[in-house]
Design an enzyme around this catalytic site. Structure first.
Site, PDB file in Angstrom:
ATOM      1  N   ASP A 106      37.272  36.619  63.176  1.00 29.79           N
ATOM      2  CA  ASP A 106      36.133  35.905  62.583  1.00 29.79           C
ATOM      3  C   ASP A 106      35.379  35.132  63.676  1.00 29.79           C
ATOM      4  O   ASP A 106      36.004  34.413  64.465  1.00 29.79           O
ATOM      5  CB  ASP A 106      36.711  34.930  61.534  1.00 29.79           C
ATOM      6  CG  ASP A 106      35.654  34.299  60.658  1.00 29.79           C
ATOM      7  OD1 ASP A 106      34.586  34.911  60.470  1.00 29.79           O
ATOM      8  OD2 ASP A 106      35.911  33.187  60.141  1.00 29.79           O
TER       9      ASP A 106
ATOM     10  N   GLY B 249      30.181  31.690  54.629  1.00 32.57           N
ATOM     11  CA  GLY B 249      29.966  30.406  53.958  1.00 32.57           C
ATOM     12  C   GLY B 249      29.928  30.558  52.455  1.00 32.57           C
ATOM     13  O   GLY B 249      29.114  29.930  51.773  1.00 32.57           O
TER      14      GLY B 249
ATOM     15  N   SER C  44      32.466  30.068  50.120  1.00 29.45           N
ATOM     16  CA  SER C  44      33.411  29.352  49.246  1.00 29.45           C
ATOM     17  C   SER C  44      32.659  28.692  48.100  1.00 29.45           C
ATOM     18  O   SER C  44      31.510  28.264  48.249  1.00 29.45           O
ATOM     19  CB  SER C  44      34.164  28.277  50.046  1.00 29.45           C
ATOM     20  OG  SER C  44      35.217  28.868  50.775  1.00 29.45           O
TER      21      SER C  44
ATOM     22  N   ASN D 168      33.166  35.934  52.644  1.00 31.71           N
ATOM     23  CA  ASN D 168      34.081  35.132  53.470  1.00 31.71           C
ATOM     24  C   ASN D 168      34.472  33.821  52.798  1.00 31.71           C
ATOM     25  O   ASN D 168      33.604  33.022  52.431  1.00 31.71           O
ATOM     26  CB  ASN D 168      33.386  34.775  54.791  1.00 31.71           C
ATOM     27  CG  ASN D 168      33.391  35.914  55.774  1.00 31.71           C
ATOM     28  OD1 ASN D 168      33.614  37.063  55.406  1.00 31.71           O
ATOM     29  ND2 ASN D 168      33.146  35.608  57.029  1.00 31.71           N
TER      30      ASN D 168
ATOM     31  N   ARG E 114      59.669  22.494  53.115  1.00 31.36           N
ATOM     32  CA  ARG E 114      59.580  23.613  52.167  1.00 31.36           C
ATOM     33  C   ARG E 114      59.119  23.175  50.784  1.00 31.36           C
ATOM     34  O   ARG E 114      58.661  24.000  50.000  1.00 31.36           O
ATOM     35  CB  ARG E 114      60.955  24.296  52.060  1.00 31.36           C
ATOM     36  CG  ARG E 114      61.335  25.002  53.341  1.00 31.36           C
ATOM     37  CD  ARG E 114      62.759  25.447  53.334  1.00 31.36           C
ATOM     38  NE  ARG E 114      63.672  24.317  53.214  1.00 31.36           N
ATOM     39  CZ  ARG E 114      64.959  24.351  53.526  1.00 31.36           C
ATOM     40  NH1 ARG E 114      65.498  25.462  53.973  1.00 31.36           N
ATOM     41  NH2 ARG E 114      65.721  23.286  53.382  1.00 31.36           N
TER      42      ARG E 114
HETATM   43  O1  G3H Z   1      33.432  30.074  60.055  1.00 32.86           O
HETATM   44  C1  G3H Z   1      34.362  29.349  60.337  1.00 32.86           C
HETATM   45  C2  G3H Z   1      35.670  29.534  59.663  1.00 32.86           C
HETATM   46  O2  G3H Z   1      35.711  28.772  58.489  1.00 32.86           O
HETATM   47  C3  G3H Z   1      36.797  29.276  60.596  1.00 32.86           C
HETATM   48  O3  G3H Z   1      37.041  27.923  60.774  1.00 32.86           O
HETATM   49  O4  G3H Z   1      37.257  27.809  63.236  1.00 32.86           O
HETATM   50  O5  G3H Z   1      38.092  25.960  61.822  1.00 32.86           O
HETATM   51  O6  G3H Z   1      39.284  28.149  61.850  1.00 32.86           O
HETATM   52  P1  G3H Z   1      37.975  27.433  62.013  1.00 32.86           P
HETATM   53  P1  13P Z   2      33.455  28.861  53.891  1.00 29.03           P
HETATM   54  O1  13P Z   2      33.419  27.651  54.749  1.00 29.03           O
HETATM   55  O2  13P Z   2      32.412  28.796  52.816  1.00 29.03           O
HETATM   56  O3  13P Z   2      34.793  29.153  53.330  1.00 29.03           O
HETATM   57  O4  13P Z   2      33.045  30.119  54.818  1.00 29.03           O
HETATM   58  C1  13P Z   2      34.010  30.741  55.610  1.00 29.03           C
HETATM   59  C2  13P Z   2      33.429  31.699  56.578  1.00 29.03           C
HETATM   60  O5  13P Z   2      32.283  32.087  56.523  1.00 29.03           O
HETATM   61  C3  13P Z   2      34.332  32.187  57.624  1.00 29.03           C
HETATM   62  O6  13P Z   2      33.677  32.979  58.561  1.00 29.03           O
HETATM   63 ZN    ZN Z   3      31.646  32.387  58.895  1.00 27.21          ZN
END
Ligand code: G3H
Ligand code: 13P
Ligand code: ZN
Length: 330
Positions: free
Chosen positions: A93, A221, A223, A263, A290
């Protein structure tokens, strides 16, 4: 079985989106596999075919660096053995060029994202093209990004800049990328919209119209930042105010317009945060790592099952298995 994202996209296109879930640790990995096989309560429970889904497991640069990338890879390899029925892609990612090469050369990732969306157009094209050439030599597929989401992408602070459809057509043609992440009003994190929801499905439709037929699009993005989870966090001592996400009823309309990958990272973090906070609140004398983990894995699995239902991928696993000629995994 590990497959490429594009093998999954071919089957999903226009009908449903495949969930792309970020993981950082063992508990998230186990919850993710159990959720996609619709067996939330134990690794040994039989999978529920009517609710099982293909999925994309995604690993950010931050996740790779959190301990050592080899730990996460080993967890995923173990999960492949514990859950032989699963069909999934392993995806980097938001990669840089250097990290993409590391993943391509590792032979473990079936898909990488090169994110040069913060560069000017010509530079984004040049970097993406280089990554595509190197990836295709090794049978790895490439997601690229054009346009910028709002919020924070790792260390890049982007302000919303929607994808320009005519640039998208030129970009895809010149780079040879296999899928394209488009900016249509979403942003990363838990604070996506001020006021009402602002997903630009009209822009998505324009992009779909101008790209080659059945070209897979990706929504970052995405979520939904469900109120239920934010409330649970706050009731257990958290302080998350004013959070908002993508309405879940927007996923299928987006999928119908060519979004094949959706995502989700923040939502998984919210589930994690709620469950761990509740566990510490409910059992203040307990200090066994746990205890919260045992609560988290089935809850996260149920959350994934819910999400897959919203994405339309729930119940598609056997169709995908047949189409890929993967045979029975038992
Ligand atoms: O787009 C970003 C993802 O949510 C990954 O986040 O770099 O904090 O693992 P992170
Ligand atoms: P969210 O922050 O909306 O979960 O998006 C995640 C994302 O795009 C990871 O690449
Ligand atoms: Zn992303």
């Amino acid at each position: 079985m590990i497959v490429t994202t594009n093998e999954l996209f071919r089957l999903a296109y226009g009908k449903y989106a495949v969930g792309a879930y970020n993981i950082n640790n063992l508990e998230q990995a186990v919850g993710l596999f159990r959720g996609n096989l619709a067996k939330p309560d134990s690794n040994d429970q039989p999978a529920d075919e009517a609710k099982s889904a293909p999925f994309i497991l995604q690993i950010s640069r931050g996740a790779r660096a959190y301990t050592d990338k080899r730990f996460l890879e080993a967890i995923i390899r173990a999960a492949e053995q514990v859950f032989p029925e699963a069909i999934f892609a392993v995806h980097l990612d938001h990669g840089t060029e250097e990290v993409c090469y590391d993943c391509i050369d590792s032979g473990f990732y079936s898909s990488v994202m090169i994110d040069a969306s913060h560069e000017v157009f010509e530079e984004n094209v040049a970097i993406t093209k280089r990554v595509v050439e190197r990836a295709h030599e090794k049978g790895v597929v490439v997601e690229a990004e054009l346009g910028q989401l709002g919020g924070v992408e790792e260390d890049i602070e982007g302000s919303v800049c929607l994808t320009d459809p005519s640039q998208a057509a030129e970009f895809v043609e010149r780079t040879g990328c296999d899928s394209l992440a488009v900016a249509i009003g979403t942003s990363h994190g838990a604070y996506k919209f001020q006021g009402s929801q602002a997903l630009r499905l009209d822009r998505l439709a324009e992009i779909q119209r101008i790209l080659p037929e059945r070209f897979p699009l990706v929504m970052h993005g995405a979520s939904s930042v469900l109120k239920e989870w934010v409330d649970r966090i706050n009731q257990a001592g958290g302080q998350i105010e004013g959070a908002s996400g993508v309405a879940e009823d927007q996923y299928l309309p987006a999928a119908n317009l060519g979004v094949c990958k959706i995502n989700i990272d923040t939502d998984g973090r919210l589930v994690w945060c709620a469950i761990y906070r509740e566990s510490f609140r409910d059992k203040p004398a307990d200090f066994d790592p746990r205890t919260p983990g045992k609560r988290f894995m089935p809850e996260y699995a149920r959350y994934i099952m819910h999400k897959n239902t919203q994405l339309g991928s729930a119940g598609q696993l056997e169709t995908v298995r047949e189409a890929l000629g993967a045979g029975s995994a038992a």
